[in-house]
Design a protein around this motif. Structure first.
Motif, PDB file in Angstrom:
ATOM      1  N   SER A   4      -9.083  -7.174   0.294  1.00 45.94           N
ATOM      2  CA  SER A   4      -9.506  -6.135   1.229  1.00 45.94           C
ATOM      3  C   SER A   4      -8.446  -5.849   2.290  1.00 45.94           C
ATOM      4  O   SER A   4      -8.566  -4.893   3.044  1.00 45.94           O
ATOM      5  CB  SER A   4     -10.831  -6.519   1.897  1.00 45.94           C
ATOM      6  OG  SER A   4     -10.665  -7.670   2.691  1.00 45.94           O
ATOM      7  N   GLU A   5      -7.371  -6.620   2.328  1.00 47.75           N
ATOM      8  CA  GLU A   5      -6.282  -6.371   3.274  1.00 47.75           C
ATOM      9  C   GLU A   5      -5.169  -5.531   2.646  1.00 47.75           C
ATOM     10  O   GLU A   5      -4.831  -4.490   3.153  1.00 47.75           O
ATOM     11  CB  GLU A   5      -5.684  -7.704   3.769  1.00 47.75           C
ATOM     12  CG  GLU A   5      -6.414  -8.321   4.930  1.00 47.75           C
ATOM     13  CD  GLU A   5      -6.323  -7.486   6.195  1.00 47.75           C
ATOM     14  OE1 GLU A   5      -5.258  -7.448   6.826  1.00 47.75           O
ATOM     15  OE2 GLU A   5      -7.329  -6.869   6.544  1.00 47.75           O
ATOM     16  N   CYS A   6      -4.613  -6.003   1.530  1.00 46.61           N
ATOM     17  CA  CYS A   6      -3.479  -5.300   0.930  1.00 46.61           C
ATOM     18  C   CYS A   6      -3.892  -4.403  -0.237  1.00 46.61           C
ATOM     19  O   CYS A   6      -3.121  -3.560  -0.664  1.00 46.61           O
ATOM     20  CB  CYS A   6      -2.416  -6.293   0.466  1.00 46.61           C
ATOM     21  SG  CYS A   6      -2.959  -7.399  -0.857  1.00 46.61           S
ATOM     22  N   GLY A   7      -5.099  -4.610  -0.778  1.00 48.42           N
ATOM     23  CA  GLY A   7      -5.596  -3.777  -1.868  1.00 48.42           C
ATOM     24  C   GLY A   7      -5.090  -4.163  -3.245  1.00 48.42           C
ATOM     25  O   GLY A   7      -5.426  -3.523  -4.231  1.00 48.42           O
ATOM     26  N   ARG A   8      -4.288  -5.231  -3.332  1.00 49.85           N
ATOM     27  CA  ARG A   8      -3.760  -5.651  -4.638  1.00 49.85           C
ATOM     28  C   ARG A   8      -4.831  -6.367  -5.452  1.00 49.85           C
ATOM     29  O   ARG A   8      -5.667  -7.080  -4.897  1.00 49.85           O
ATOM     30  CB  ARG A   8      -2.568  -6.582  -4.450  1.00 49.85           C
ATOM     31  CG  ARG A   8      -1.329  -5.861  -3.976  1.00 49.85           C
ATOM     32  CD  ARG A   8      -0.193  -6.812  -3.854  1.00 49.85           C
ATOM     33  NE  ARG A   8      -0.497  -7.682  -2.707  1.00 49.85           N
ATOM     34  CZ  ARG A   8       0.391  -8.395  -2.050  1.00 49.85           C
ATOM     35  NH1 ARG A   8       1.632  -8.392  -2.432  1.00 49.85           N
ATOM     36  NH2 ARG A   8       0.048  -9.119  -1.029  1.00 49.85           N
ATOM     37  N   PRO A   9      -4.786  -6.219  -6.781  1.00 53.71           N
ATOM     38  CA  PRO A   9      -5.748  -6.928  -7.624  1.00 53.71           C
ATOM     39  C   PRO A   9      -5.426  -8.418  -7.663  1.00 53.71           C
ATOM     40  O   PRO A   9      -4.263  -8.822  -7.568  1.00 53.71           O
ATOM     41  CB  PRO A   9      -5.575  -6.288  -9.000  1.00 53.71           C
ATOM     42  CG  PRO A   9      -4.209  -5.697  -8.982  1.00 53.71           C
ATOM     43  CD  PRO A   9      -3.903  -5.353  -7.552  1.00 53.71           C
ATOM     44  N   ALA A  10      -6.462  -9.238  -7.775  1.00 50.30           N
ATOM     45  CA  ALA A  10      -6.288 -10.686  -7.849  1.00 50.30           C
ATOM     46  C   ALA A  10      -7.473 -11.286  -8.595  1.00 50.30           C
ATOM     47  O   ALA A  10      -8.543 -10.678  -8.688  1.00 50.30           O
ATOM     48  CB  ALA A  10      -6.190 -11.284  -6.435  1.00 50.30           C
ATOM     49  N   THR A 186     -19.803   3.441  -9.092  1.00 54.77           N
ATOM     50  CA  THR A 186     -18.359   3.216  -9.213  1.00 54.77           C
ATOM     51  C   THR A 186     -17.654   3.790  -7.994  1.00 54.77           C
ATOM     52  O   THR A 186     -18.224   4.569  -7.239  1.00 54.77           O
ATOM     53  CB  THR A 186     -17.790   3.878 -10.485  1.00 54.77           C
ATOM     54  OG1 THR A 186     -18.088   5.280 -10.461  1.00 54.77           O
ATOM     55  CG2 THR A 186     -18.356   3.247 -11.742  1.00 54.77           C
ATOM     56  N   ARG A 187     -16.406   3.389  -7.810  1.00 56.64           N
ATOM     57  CA  ARG A 187     -15.554   3.905  -6.743  1.00 56.64           C
ATOM     58  C   ARG A 187     -14.200   4.247  -7.352  1.00 56.64           C
ATOM     59  O   ARG A 187     -13.770   3.609  -8.297  1.00 56.64           O
ATOM     60  CB  ARG A 187     -15.316   2.880  -5.640  1.00 56.64           C
ATOM     61  CG  ARG A 187     -16.532   2.143  -5.109  1.00 56.64           C
ATOM     62  CD  ARG A 187     -17.471   3.065  -4.365  1.00 56.64           C
ATOM     63  NE  ARG A 187     -18.576   2.361  -3.740  1.00 56.64           N
ATOM     64  CZ  ARG A 187     -19.727   2.078  -4.310  1.00 56.64           C
ATOM     65  NH1 ARG A 187     -19.939   2.387  -5.565  1.00 56.64           N
ATOM     66  NH2 ARG A 187     -20.695   1.485  -3.661  1.00 56.64           N
ATOM     67  N   VAL A 188     -13.508   5.222  -6.781  1.00 53.75           N
ATOM     68  CA  VAL A 188     -12.144   5.528  -7.187  1.00 53.75           C
ATOM     69  C   VAL A 188     -11.260   5.167  -5.998  1.00 53.75           C
ATOM     70  O   VAL A 188     -11.444   5.689  -4.899  1.00 53.75           O
ATOM     71  CB  VAL A 188     -11.973   7.006  -7.582  1.00 53.75           C
ATOM     72  CG1 VAL A 188     -10.535   7.284  -8.005  1.00 53.75           C
ATOM     73  CG2 VAL A 188     -12.931   7.382  -8.701  1.00 53.75           C
ATOM     74  N   ILE A 189     -10.314   4.242  -6.238  1.00 51.20           N
ATOM     75  CA  ILE A 189      -9.468   3.752  -5.153  1.00 51.20           C
ATOM     76  C   ILE A 189      -8.008   4.031  -5.455  1.00 51.20           C
ATOM     77  O   ILE A 189      -7.625   4.254  -6.601  1.00 51.20           O
ATOM     78  CB  ILE A 189      -9.676   2.239  -4.926  1.00 51.20           C
ATOM     79  CG1 ILE A 189      -9.299   1.442  -6.177  1.00 51.20           C
ATOM     80  CG2 ILE A 189     -11.090   1.940  -4.489  1.00 51.20           C
ATOM     81  CD1 ILE A 189      -9.225  -0.051  -5.964  1.00 51.20           C
ATOM     82  N   ARG A 190      -7.220   4.003  -4.390  1.00 52.47           N
ATOM     83  CA  ARG A 190      -5.758   4.091  -4.533  1.00 52.47           C
ATOM     84  C   ARG A 190      -5.248   2.671  -4.689  1.00 52.47           C
ATOM     85  O   ARG A 190      -5.649   1.780  -3.941  1.00 52.47           O
ATOM     86  CB  ARG A 190      -5.129   4.718  -3.295  1.00 52.47           C
ATOM     87  CG  ARG A 190      -5.473   6.169  -3.125  1.00 52.47           C
ATOM     88  CD  ARG A 190      -4.910   6.650  -1.782  1.00 52.47           C
ATOM     89  NE  ARG A 190      -5.193   8.038  -1.573  1.00 52.47           N
ATOM     90  CZ  ARG A 190      -4.268   8.989  -1.655  1.00 52.47           C
ATOM     91  NH1 ARG A 190      -3.025   8.695  -1.919  1.00 52.47           N
ATOM     92  NH2 ARG A 190      -4.600  10.237  -1.458  1.00 52.47           N
ATOM     93  N   ILE A 191      -4.345   2.457  -5.623  1.00 47.31           N
ATOM     94  CA  ILE A 191      -3.860   1.084  -5.852  1.00 47.31           C
ATOM     95  C   ILE A 191      -2.438   0.875  -5.371  1.00 47.31           C
ATOM     96  O   ILE A 191      -1.853  -0.162  -5.572  1.00 47.31           O
ATOM     97  CB  ILE A 191      -3.974   0.682  -7.342  1.00 47.31           C
ATOM     98  CG1 ILE A 191      -3.273   1.671  -8.251  1.00 47.31           C
ATOM     99  CG2 ILE A 191      -5.416   0.519  -7.717  1.00 47.31           C
ATOM    100  CD1 ILE A 191      -3.211   1.258  -9.690  1.00 47.31           C
ATOM    101  N   ARG A 192      -1.860   1.864  -4.723  1.00 49.25           N
ATOM    102  CA  ARG A 192      -0.496   1.728  -4.217  1.00 49.25           C
ATOM    103  C   ARG A 192      -0.532   1.129  -2.850  1.00 49.25           C
ATOM    104  O   ARG A 192      -1.326   1.423  -2.012  1.00 49.25           O
ATOM    105  CB  ARG A 192       0.170   3.097  -4.171  1.00 49.25           C
ATOM    106  CG  ARG A 192       1.617   3.008  -4.522  1.00 49.25           C
ATOM    107  CD  ARG A 192       2.271   4.332  -4.487  1.00 49.25           C
ATOM    108  NE  ARG A 192       2.297   4.896  -5.827  1.00 49.25           N
ATOM    109  CZ  ARG A 192       2.645   6.142  -6.070  1.00 49.25           C
ATOM    110  NH1 ARG A 192       2.923   6.959  -5.089  1.00 49.25           N
ATOM    111  NH2 ARG A 192       2.695   6.584  -7.283  1.00 49.25           N
TER     112      ARG A 192
END
Length: 192
Positions: A4-10, A186-192
């Motif tokens: 929830s901070e950087c948005g990167r998958p983990a 569902t949600r559509v998010i930015r992954i950059r």
């Protein structure tokens, strides 16, 4: 799942839970410091807005137009180009021509459903969304199942049948969800 901070998958095991927030190992110390200092911590997950999703949809529409046209020509042959062979005698070939139009529509719908369902279930995004660094996820950041991805495609038809209002409401929702996102959770998010 996503930090929830950087948005990167983990992986779920690599995320620390702070209340309802999940934070990756790299962001954990900085996030904990913000909490100790009382700094307001806004979510780093950025939801994709109406216009960027519109552009992604245009890219997908172009790809699907080409794929559907090829599929229709493979199945229907030359009739795909001209379902009404003799415009001067429409009544003589009306049933046959309407059958060709119906088959072409069915093929286009099946191709679109398979395209969107497979890409969203397997990769999390269609090529149009991937080109713009967008991803379709569940509320906790998890992947969308194949059944839900197909359901989301058909829920998009409802968004269209409401004269586009189902899409427009994404501009007014706090998580930028269109009607089909609300229906399928569902949600559509930015992954950059």
């Amino acid at each position: 799942m996503f930090c929830s901070e950087c948005g990167r998958p983990a992986q779920a095991d690599d995320l620390a839970r702070f209340g309802d927030r999940l934070v990756c190992i790299e962001c954990k110390a900085g996030y904990a410091q913000k909490l100790r200092e009382g700094v307001s911590v806004a979510g780093a997950v950025k939801f994709a807005g109406f216009w960027i999703r519109f552009v992604a949809s245009l890219i997908d529409s172009i790809i699907l137009f080409v794929l559907s046209t090829i599929l229709q020509f493979v199945v229907l042959g030359r009739r795909a180009a001209s379902p009404f062979p003799d415009p001067n005698h429409l009544d003589a070939h009306l049933a046959e021509s309407l059958t060709v139009v119906g088959i072409a529509w069915l093929l286009g719908t099946l191709a679109s459903a398979a395209y969107e369902g497979w890409f969203i279930a397997k990769l999390g995004a269609t090529p149009g969304k991937m080109a713009l660094s967008l991803k379709v996820v569940r509320p906790g950041g998890g992947p969308v199942s194949l059944g839900r991805a197909f359901g989301r495609y058909f829920a998009k038809m409802l968004s269209t049948f409401t004269l586009g209002i189902g899409y427009i409401i994404a501009g007014f929702d706090s998580e930028k969800r269109a009607m089909h996102d609300m229906i399928c959770d569902t949600r559509v998010i930015r992954i950059r």
